[in-house]
Design an enzyme around this catalytic site. Structure first.
Site, short mmCIF file in Angstrom:
data_model
loop_
_atom_site.label_atom_id
_atom_site.label_comp_id
_atom_site.label_asym_id
_atom_site.label_seq_id
_atom_site.Cartn_x
_atom_site.Cartn_y
_atom_site.Cartn_z
N HIS A 151 -13.99 -3.40 -70.78
CA HIS A 151 -14.28 -2.51 -71.90
C HIS A 151 -15.52 -2.67 -72.62
CE1 HIS A 151 -9.98 -1.67 -71.81
NE2 HIS A 151 -9.65 -2.90 -71.95
N TYR B 76 -10.38 -10.77 -81.63
CA TYR B 76 -11.58 -10.00 -81.52
C TYR B 76 -12.12 -9.72 -83.08
CZ TYR B 76 -8.99 -8.08 -77.36
OH TYR B 76 -8.19 -7.83 -76.42
#
Length: 227
Positions: free
Chosen positions: A61, A130
């Site tokens: 990603h 994250y």
């Protein structure tokens, strides 16, 4: 804390100072001033958490435009984490670095803007954190195929059977900024992953971060020998 710079400029693996006793442990997940002292000067605007089971692959990603830097870590379980340099004009354009992140080693992987990112779960399950430098932008959500031959990422990713939506991702360099369409996770064949994992952790224990980063490239070969 200790900051380990990897071969590709910008990437770093951070080992926080862990304070533990019989009751448990405590460490700082992120401290802006402390990170800045080590040359990692960034702000966090969004924090995300994903939970995945063994063999799940998420990635590769990135966002373009509105790229994100990410400080990633694992609070439960263990993953093999990889970052690919997609900064056009970079001497390491198209190259990758990987490391093992786990709840036991407390390592954090700093991945600045201009990298595609992904991981595969090695443990029964994993909770992945994250810390992002930019907000999620659905219109800029993009991705690369994890098995692109030009990236040559030496992991069991090559054995994944693509989910239909995953085929929408672009091959490396397939468009302006390598923009693609990010898709959901796919699952690895568990027998291969489980057999290879035992050999992987044998050398992981006691290795330096740099050794783990470079020796992780042998993970695919380990899987081949395990058959």
């Amino acid at each position: 804390m200790k900051v380990n710079r990897l071969r590709i400029p910008g990437l770093a693996v951070i080992e926080p100072a862990v304070h533990g006793d019989a009751r448990g442990a405590f460490y700082e997940e992120w401290n802006r001033a402390r990170y800045a002292e080590h040359g990692l000067d960034f702000d966090v605007v969004q924090a995300n958490v994903s939970r995945s089971v063994r063999g799940v692959l998420r990635g590769l990603h990135y966002q373009w435009p509105n790229p994100q830097g990410k400080l990633v870590s694992v609070t439960e379980g263990e993953v093999w984490d990889v970052a690919v340099d997609i900064r056009r004009g970079s001497p390491s354009f198209g190259q990758w670095e990987a490391c093992v992140l786990s709840a036991e080693n407390h390592r954090h992987y700093w991945i600045p803007e201009g990298f595609a990112h992904g991981f595969v779960v090695l443990s029964e399950r994993a909770t992945f954190s994250y810390l992002c430098t930019a907000y999620y932008d659905r219109e800029a959500d993009a991705g690369l195929r994890w098995n692109d031959a030009r990236l040559a990422i030496d992991t069991p990713y090559a054995r994944v059977e693509l989910a239909p939506e995953s085929s929408a991702r672009l091959v490396f360099g397939g468009g302006p900024g390598s923009i693609g369409v990010a898709a959901g996770p796919a699952a690895l064949p568990l027998p291969v992953l489980e057999r290879a994992r035992d050999e992987l952790v044998e050398w992981q224990d006691g290795c330096s971060v740099m050794e783990v980063s470079h020796r992780s490239r042998s993970f695919m070969a380990v899987a081949e020998r395990a058959e």
